[in-house]
Structure formats: C-alpha cells, structure tokens
Write an enzyme that holds these catalytic residues in place. Structure first.
Site, PDB file in Angstrom:
ATOM      1  N   GLY A  72       6.144  -6.501  -1.151  1.00 20.31           N
ATOM      2  CA  GLY A  72       5.660  -8.348  -1.134  1.00 20.31           C
ATOM      3  C   GLY A  72       6.085  -8.691  -2.731  1.00 20.31           C
ATOM      4  CB  THR A  73       3.126  -7.220  -5.134  1.00 17.54           C
ATOM      5  OG1 THR A  73       1.939  -7.476  -5.159  1.00 17.54           O
ATOM      6  CG2 THR A  73       2.927  -7.543  -6.727  1.00 17.54           C
ATOM      7  CG  ASN A 150      -3.152 -14.543   1.430  1.00 16.50           C
ATOM      8  OD1 ASN A 150      -2.672 -15.810   1.011  1.00 16.50           O
ATOM      9  ND2 ASN A 150      -3.946 -12.826   0.534  1.00 16.50           N
ATOM     10  CD  GLN A 178      -0.599 -12.309   6.369  1.00 14.96           C
ATOM     11  OE1 GLN A 178      -0.760 -11.699   6.846  1.00 14.96           O
ATOM     12  NE2 GLN A 178      -1.000 -11.621   5.219  1.00 14.96           N
ATOM     13  CB  SER A 198       5.425  -6.834   2.911  1.00 11.50           C
ATOM     14  OG  SER A 198       5.770  -6.360   2.383  1.00 11.50           O
ATOM     15  CB  THR A 237      17.437   6.595  -5.344  1.00 13.70           C
ATOM     16  OG1 THR A 237      18.715   6.390  -6.639  1.00 13.70           O
ATOM     17  CG2 THR A 237      17.953   7.139  -4.099  1.00 13.70           C
ATOM     18  CB  CYS A 324      -4.901  -8.195  -3.169  1.00 13.23           C
ATOM     19  SG  CYS A 324      -3.106  -7.985  -1.475  1.00 13.23           S
TER      20      CYS A 324
END
Length: 388
Positions: A72-73, A150, A178, A198, A237, A324
């Site tokens: 997600g970041t 979140n 979320q 995510s 990749t 986080c």
C-alpha cells in the site's frame, strides 16, 4: 492464530487465508518469468493476469488499469505524482486530509511547498467546507483522502469529496487499503481517479498491493524505472507468488463479505456495549459511519502502552493505533487532528476484528478489559485517599 490467544488487531494485518496460502505455494512451483514468451513464462503470466482480473473485478475497474506494487505504501507513493493531467493541464499541487496514513502525509513526490492539508471534524470526517476553500484557487490539485480510517474506522464522504474535487478540475486519489474486503468498493461509484489497495489487509500476504487507475487517467509517472513491466508503469519483475496470493485472497474475501461483515459487526457492537460500561470510556467516532470491524476506545488515565501490554499478557493482541507508528511514543496524529487532548489521545486502544473472530474472543477481551479498568479504578481510589 494460536488457540490460546485472541487476535484483535486485524487492521494491522490479517491471518493468511487458506486460498492465498495454496495459491502462493502453487506459484512458487512456477519457474517462469512472466515477461518470457516460452511455456514457463506464459504460465507465470497466467497467474499474474488471473490475480489482476480478481483485483479489477473487486473494485469495478478495467483489468489493464491494475498496477501491482510492493504494498500500500508504494501504491500511495506512485499515485501522488506531479504531472497527472486534467485534459491538457498538468496538476502540480496536492491536498491531503489531516488523518491520512503516513505514506500519504509524506506527500509522495510533491514538493512540501505544494502540499496543503484539509482539516477534519471532531468525529474524524473531512471538513467539506475547508476542502471547498482549498480547491477554490485557480490551480487544479490532486486530492488524497482515505475511504476508511485505519485507526477510528470512520468512513469518509468520498462521493461528496469527488464532486468538490472534479468541479474544481482536480483529481481524487482514494486510499482504500482498509476498506477492501470490508465494505463494497467500486472506483466508478466512488468517483475516484486512483485507488490504492493492499494484500495483507484482507487475508493475502504482506509485500504486495496495487494502484488502480480510472480509465481516463493520464500522466502517471513511474516511481520505479527500468523494464516495461506493468505496461511501463512499474518496473521490476513481478512478485508472482505474492500477487497470486493477493488475487486468491481477493477472490475469497469479496463473495464472503456479505455474510462475514454483518456477523463481525454484531461482535463489534457487543464489544462496544460492554466497553461503554467503564466509567469515562469514549468510543471514538461512534456517531459517524464506520467500518463494521473497528473500535477505537479511550479511557482517561489508562495509558495505551500499558493496556496493550496487559492485553498481550492476557493472550490478546490489540493495538494502540496505526501499526506503522504505534512504536513511537507520541499521540496519534489522527486524534490530534480530531481535537482530542493528549490525555485521551494517549489512552486510545484499537480493537479490530475479522472473518474468524468469535464470541470467545470477545469474552476474553472483555475479561481482560475489566481487569485493566478495575486496576485503574483502584489506583484512582488510592490516589483520592492519599489526599486526606
């Protein structure tokens, strides 16, 4: 999860779904590079595109507009790109809400001087009047607002926000990390131009996410340059095993959402009804629409870090806020933006549930909570006696 523990930190990360585990194991047996044209490469490409189709279907997007990332970041970082275009005009300014995830508050690739912050109400909802005032300038902006917070679980009025943004010739990015798997999500119904999702928030593995683009979006500049993977929008990749697990988790979570989330919400409501019995307790953002699985509760005088340790010793995993940033000794920026003082902000505990949460998990949590609250009451009583 271990049978002797209760896991109530689903907003931080979720257990791996069996479907995702099986997909990851199968993908690890696939030797090909998805950019190769031989049989092994085509097999890897097939897994990649199957997952891409699952994510696209889950958010109502075109398959080609799903860009896989490392999480997600990175998806948020990729979205916050100067130069995105509205017609022939490039956007060079960013507006973010005060309650965004740290990866959005950092501003992506916009210079700090070109980033503005829109305030929120005391219930943690974007102040639409303030947003209108910020969008009233002559310069079109990219606006980034999360769909579901979140920490509080509060849902943002994304439809209204989209109308304001588009009326000012801006673009809207929605961090839906979320929300995916907990509430219905459609990029077109939201009116979003970009959304981030995510894998590990709905039963997929960590280290994989996606940025999903609306069909009309133009001017997205790659964050990672090199090869032509992801239609030139994200070099490197692809993580086939992680992406396959993400796709399998999405394919399992979305159909189950209609039955899982009402059951989870009933558990959450029972939990909150009992938490309210503690004198002074506050359920934060309870008067606005929220995710069905999230409770943020605070009791003045009960230190969050002490409570988290107490819960852990009782065999229960909870959080004091965003995973986080919960290791940092400072009040939540979300609660600060909502106007809470340090005493209440430093006592906030996040309890978040998921598809396998049970009545026994709630029983165990409430037993531990009563002990913590009882210790607080006893301490306050002893303090009062010391005054005499």
């Amino acid at each position: 999860m271990k049978a002797d523990r209760a896991y109530l930190d689903w907003n931080a990360t979720t257990p791996l779904r069996p479907e995702a585990r099986a997909a990851i194991a199968a993908a690890l047996e696939t030797a090909g590079n998805p950019s190769s044209i031989h049989a092994e490469g085509r097999a890897a490409r097939g897994l990649l595109e199957q997952a891409r189709a699952a994510v696209a279907a889950a958010v109502g997007a075109e398959v080609r507009n799903v860009v896989f990332t490392s999480g997600g970041t990175e998806a948020n970082m990729l979205a916050l790109t100067p130069g995105l275009r509205v017609g022939s005009q490039a956007i060079e300014h960013l507006v973010v809400s005060a309650i965004e995830h740290a990866s959005v508050l950092a501003g992506g690739r916009f210079p700090h001087a070109r980033v503005e912050t829109v305030q929120v109400t005391g219930e943690g909802v974007v102040d639409l009047d303030h947003l209108r005032s910020l969008m009233a300038g002559a310069r079109p902006a990219l606006v980034s607002v999360m769909l579901a917070n979140n920490e509080t679980g509060a849902l943002q009025p994304i439809h209204d926000i989209a109308e304001i943004v588009h009326a000012a010739d801006g673009l809207l990015h929605v961090d839906a990390i979320q929300a995916l798997g907990k509430i219905p999500l459609d990029i077109n119904d939201l009116g979003a131009d970009l959304i981030s999702v995510s894998g590990h928030k709905l039963g997929g593995p960590t280290g994989v996410g996606a940025l999903v683009l609306a069909s009309h979006l133009q001017g997205l500049e790659p964050l990672l340059r090199g090869g032509g993977q992801e239609l030139g929008r994200r070099a490197g990749t692809e993580n086939i095993a992680g992406i396959a697990g993400f796709g399998a988790a999405v394919a399992a979570a979305i159909p189950a959402m209609a039955t899982d989330m009402p059951r989870v919400e009933k558990l959450r409501n029972r939990l909150e009804a009992n938490l309210r019995q503690t004198q002074g307790s506050v359920i934060i953002a309870e008067s606005v629409p929220r995710l069905p699985n999230t409770t943020l509760v605070a009791v003045p005088g009960l230190r969050a870090e002490t409570a988290v340790i107490g819960f852990d010793l009782a065999g229960i995993a909870v959080s004091s806020g965003s995973a986080c940033s919960s290791g940092k000794v400072r009040p939540s920026h979300v609660l600060e933006a909502m106007g809470f003082g340090p005493e209440l902000a430093q006592s906030a505990i996040r309890l978040s549930l998921g598809w396998s949460s049970s009545e026994s998990d709630i029983d165990r949590c409430l037993k531990a909570w009563r002990k913590l609250a009882g210790n607080l009451t006893k301490r306050d009583h002893e303090t009062e006696l010391e005054r005499f």
